[in-house]
Scaffold this active site. Structure first.
Site, PDB file in Angstrom:
ATOM      1  N   ASN A 101       0.804  -1.223   0.000  1.00  0.00           N
ATOM      2  CA  ASN A 101       0.000   0.000   0.000  1.00  0.00           C
ATOM      3  C   ASN A 101       0.837   1.273   0.000  1.00  0.00           C
ATOM      4  O   ASN A 101       0.344   2.326  -0.384  1.00  0.00           O
ATOM      5  CB  ASN A 101      -0.915  -0.053   1.239  1.00  0.00           C
ATOM      6  CG  ASN A 101      -1.483   1.283   1.619  1.00  0.00           C
ATOM      7  OD1 ASN A 101      -2.457   1.739   1.039  1.00  0.00           O
ATOM      8  ND2 ASN A 101      -0.853   1.942   2.601  1.00  0.00           N
ATOM      9  N   TYR A 144       2.571   9.433 -11.307  1.00  0.00           N
ATOM     10  CA  TYR A 144       1.623   8.687 -10.451  1.00  0.00           C
ATOM     11  C   TYR A 144       0.710   7.823 -11.315  1.00  0.00           C
ATOM     12  O   TYR A 144       0.491   6.638 -11.032  1.00  0.00           O
ATOM     13  CB  TYR A 144       0.820   9.691  -9.628  1.00  0.00           C
ATOM     14  CG  TYR A 144      -0.056   9.083  -8.550  1.00  0.00           C
ATOM     15  CD1 TYR A 144       0.421   8.906  -7.253  1.00  0.00           C
ATOM     16  CD2 TYR A 144      -1.367   8.696  -8.823  1.00  0.00           C
ATOM     17  CE1 TYR A 144      -0.391   8.357  -6.257  1.00  0.00           C
ATOM     18  CE2 TYR A 144      -2.180   8.145  -7.845  1.00  0.00           C
ATOM     19  CZ  TYR A 144      -1.687   7.986  -6.559  1.00  0.00           C
ATOM     20  OH  TYR A 144      -2.490   7.431  -5.585  1.00  0.00           O
ATOM     21  N   LYS A 195       0.551   3.738 -11.271  1.00  0.00           N
ATOM     22  CA  LYS A 195      -0.664   3.018 -10.869  1.00  0.00           C
ATOM     23  C   LYS A 195      -1.186   2.131 -12.002  1.00  0.00           C
ATOM     24  O   LYS A 195      -1.687   1.031 -11.740  1.00  0.00           O
ATOM     25  CB  LYS A 195      -1.730   4.000 -10.382  1.00  0.00           C
ATOM     26  CG  LYS A 195      -1.341   4.749  -9.099  1.00  0.00           C
ATOM     27  CD  LYS A 195      -1.076   3.809  -7.916  1.00  0.00           C
ATOM     28  CE  LYS A 195      -0.863   4.564  -6.618  1.00  0.00           C
ATOM     29  NZ  LYS A 195      -0.566   3.671  -5.477  1.00  0.00           N
ATOM     30  N   ILE A 225      -9.399   9.735  -1.458  1.00  0.00           N
ATOM     31  CA  ILE A 225      -9.696   9.314  -0.092  1.00  0.00           C
ATOM     32  C   ILE A 225      -9.147  10.368   0.869  1.00  0.00           C
ATOM     33  O   ILE A 225      -8.029  10.883   0.669  1.00  0.00           O
ATOM     34  CB  ILE A 225      -9.023   7.940   0.217  1.00  0.00           C
ATOM     35  CG1 ILE A 225      -9.381   6.886  -0.853  1.00  0.00           C
ATOM     36  CG2 ILE A 225      -9.408   7.456   1.615  1.00  0.00           C
ATOM     37  CD1 ILE A 225     -10.857   6.520  -0.961  1.00  0.00           C
ATOM     38  N   THR A 267      -7.181  11.341   3.368  1.00  0.00           N
ATOM     39  CA  THR A 267      -6.031  10.871   4.172  1.00  0.00           C
ATOM     40  C   THR A 267      -4.985  11.980   4.217  1.00  0.00           C
ATOM     41  O   THR A 267      -5.075  12.967   3.473  1.00  0.00           O
ATOM     42  CB  THR A 267      -5.356   9.636   3.535  1.00  0.00           C
ATOM     43  OG1 THR A 267      -4.604  10.072   2.385  1.00  0.00           O
ATOM     44  CG2 THR A 267      -6.348   8.566   3.122  1.00  0.00           C
TER      45      THR A 267
HETATM   46  P1  NAP Z   1      -0.614   8.442   3.367  1.00  0.00           P
HETATM   47  O1  NAP Z   1      -1.642   8.775   4.390  1.00  0.00           O
HETATM   48  O2  NAP Z   1       0.383   9.459   2.935  1.00  0.00           O
HETATM   49  O3  NAP Z   1       0.142   7.110   3.849  1.00  0.00           O
HETATM   50  C1  NAP Z   1       1.167   6.540   3.086  1.00  0.00           C
HETATM   51  C2  NAP Z   1       2.203   5.987   4.037  1.00  0.00           C
HETATM   52  O4  NAP Z   1       3.221   5.365   3.228  1.00  0.00           O
HETATM   53  C3  NAP Z   1       2.882   7.067   4.868  1.00  0.00           C
HETATM   54  O5  NAP Z   1       2.989   6.679   6.221  1.00  0.00           O
HETATM   55  C4  NAP Z   1       4.241   7.171   4.209  1.00  0.00           C
HETATM   56  O6  NAP Z   1       5.274   7.546   5.087  1.00  0.00           O
HETATM   57  C5  NAP Z   1       4.468   5.757   3.747  1.00  0.00           C
HETATM   58  N1  NAP Z   1       5.513   5.697   2.747  1.00  0.00           N
HETATM   59  C6  NAP Z   1       5.842   6.636   1.828  1.00  0.00           C
HETATM   60  N2  NAP Z   1       6.894   6.230   1.115  1.00  0.00           N
HETATM   61  C7  NAP Z   1       7.250   5.031   1.604  1.00  0.00           C
HETATM   62  C8  NAP Z   1       8.293   4.134   1.311  1.00  0.00           C
HETATM   63  N3  NAP Z   1       9.207   4.408   0.358  1.00  0.00           N
HETATM   64  N4  NAP Z   1       8.376   2.979   2.007  1.00  0.00           N
HETATM   65  C9  NAP Z   1       7.485   2.695   2.988  1.00  0.00           C
HETATM   66  N5  NAP Z   1       6.489   3.519   3.334  1.00  0.00           N
HETATM   67  C10 NAP Z   1       6.363   4.682   2.661  1.00  0.00           C
HETATM   68  O7  NAP Z   1      -1.300   7.939   2.005  1.00  0.00           O
HETATM   69  P2  NAP Z   1      -2.692   7.204   1.716  1.00  0.00           P
HETATM   70  O8  NAP Z   1      -3.602   8.218   1.133  1.00  0.00           O
HETATM   71  O9  NAP Z   1      -3.123   6.375   2.842  1.00  0.00           O
HETATM   72  O10 NAP Z   1      -2.233   6.301   0.487  1.00  0.00           O
HETATM   73  C11 NAP Z   1      -1.953   4.919   0.631  1.00  0.00           C
HETATM   74  C12 NAP Z   1      -1.969   4.293  -0.763  1.00  0.00           C
HETATM   75  O11 NAP Z   1      -3.244   4.503  -1.363  1.00  0.00           O
HETATM   76  C13 NAP Z   1      -0.943   4.903  -1.716  1.00  0.00           C
HETATM   77  O12 NAP Z   1      -0.405   3.875  -2.526  1.00  0.00           O
HETATM   78  C14 NAP Z   1      -1.782   5.855  -2.552  1.00  0.00           C
HETATM   79  O13 NAP Z   1      -1.220   6.078  -3.825  1.00  0.00           O
HETATM   80  C15 NAP Z   1      -3.075   5.076  -2.632  1.00  0.00           C
HETATM   81  N6  NAP Z   1      -4.228   5.916  -2.950  1.00  0.00           N
HETATM   82  C16 NAP Z   1      -4.545   7.000  -2.189  1.00  0.00           C
HETATM   83  C17 NAP Z   1      -5.628   7.779  -2.545  1.00  0.00           C
HETATM   84  C18 NAP Z   1      -6.018   9.005  -1.771  1.00  0.00           C
HETATM   85  O14 NAP Z   1      -6.797   9.804  -2.300  1.00  0.00           O
HETATM   86  N7  NAP Z   1      -5.547   9.207  -0.552  1.00  0.00           N
HETATM   87  C19 NAP Z   1      -6.399   7.441  -3.668  1.00  0.00           C
HETATM   88  C20 NAP Z   1      -6.050   6.313  -4.412  1.00  0.00           C
HETATM   89  C21 NAP Z   1      -4.956   5.560  -4.047  1.00  0.00           C
HETATM   90  P3  NAP Z   1       5.720   9.114   5.125  1.00  0.00           P
HETATM   91  O15 NAP Z   1       4.573   9.819   5.785  1.00  0.00           O
HETATM   92  O16 NAP Z   1       6.975   9.090   5.915  1.00  0.00           O
HETATM   93  O17 NAP Z   1       5.913   9.504   3.682  1.00  0.00           O
END
Ligand code: NAP
Length: 247
Positions: A88, A154, A158, A187, A189
């Site tokens: 993730n 991005y 994806k 989402i 977040t």
């Molecule tokens: P988030 O709240 O930013 O959480 C992502 C986590 O991944 C953070 O704790 C981050 O740590 C960690 N991370 C970043 N780079 C990393 C690495 N190289 N190795 C290990 N951990 C790492 O993001 P989220 O919104 O939950 O997103 C989670 C996933 O869902 C992602 O793949 C994102 O692309 C996908 N997604 C999100 C959305 C959205 O709208 N939020 C929509 C579609 C898909 P740091 O804080 O230290 O960077």
């Protein structure tokens, strides 16, 4: 609550925040031992503490293949097996039109969002085979099937995750490993924390249900795909997007 994951061991990357955190919490509530893996050691520690005895924090950079292998080794050393992996961890990256997209930003997004998922799967699959099978859930996005301006890296990453998922699913369908991906819409977040209220309102309006999704809603789909309830589902790309891509 269901105990779909009683006796099972799960790794969730990016579990220190947002969707990964919600997924780690849900898998643990349904009986899994969970490796809460994140780049941010403090965040992983906070979430593992919140979950309690069923969780172990782990610091990993998924863009480093050796670190992904070490993470899987640690899971197997601690718990003896690996049944579930939710790959993730992801980043948003810079925003710029394709012709001006910064090269370092391109490399970073591809390294984390695409290569990171591959490195994790490459480490997880042999461990799952050793235990007789497993289920892998890769976090893609709606941007795994449609474009979005100013986000070429991005979107490319994806789309790649969706394709890798289908291919790995075919490779291991006969050996008890299912591989699926999820396409969340926007989402609410910390990934979107930098955006101002006007942007958030605009983004919400892009979804027919009129709001962004919630991490817990994505976690429910991840838990379903990770569980034996999804025993006939592999190679799929399932959306949880409030109707975004139906338009
Ligand atoms: P988030 O709240 O930013 O959480 C992502 C986590 O991944 C953070 O704790 C981050 O740590 C960690 N991370 C970043 N780079 C990393 C690495 N190289 N190795 C290990 N951990 C790492 O993001 P989220 O919104 O939950 O997103 C989670 C996933 O869902 C992602 O793949 C994102 O692309 C996908 N997604 C999100 C959305 C959205 O709208 N939020 C929509 C579609 C898909 P740091 O804080 O230290 O960077």
């Amino acid at each position: 609550m269901d105990q779909d994951f009683a006796g099972k061991v799960a790794v969730v990357t990016g579990a220190g925040s947002g969707i990964g955190e919600a997924t780690a919490v849900l898998l643990a509530a349904r009986g899994a031992k969970v490796i809460v893996a994140d780049l941010d050691a403090d965040a992983a520690g906070r979430v593992a503490k919140e979950i309690g005895d069923a969780a172990v924090p782990y610091t990993v950079d998924v863009s480093d293949p050796a670190a992904c292998e070490a993470m899987v080794r640690a899971a197997v050393d601690m718990f003896g097996r690996l049944d579930v992996a939710v790959n993730n961890a992801g980043i948003g990256g810079p925003q710029a039109p394709a012709g001006e997209y910064p090269l370092d930003g391109w490399r970073q997004v591809i390294d984390v969002n695409l290569n990171g998922v591959f490195y994790c799967m490459r480490a997880e699959i042999p461990a799952m085979l050793a235990g007789g099978g497993g289920s892998i859930v890769n976090m893609a996005s709606i941007l795994g099937s449609v474009g979005f301006g100013q986000a070429v890296a991005y979107v490319a990453a994806k789309h790649g995750v969706v394709g890798m998922t289908k291919t790995a699913a075919i490779d291991y369908a006969q050996q008890g490993i299912r591989v699926n991906s999820i396409g969340p819409g926007f989402i609410d977040t910390p990934l979107l924390a930098a955006a101002d209220q006007e942007v958030i309102a605009g983004v919400s309006a892009l979804h027919p249900i009129g709001r962004m999704g919630r991490s817990a809603e994505v976690a429910e789909l991840a838990a379903f795909l990770a569980s034996d309830k999804a025993s006939n589902t592999t190679g799929s790309y399932l959306l949880t997007d409030g109707g975004y891509t139906a338009q």
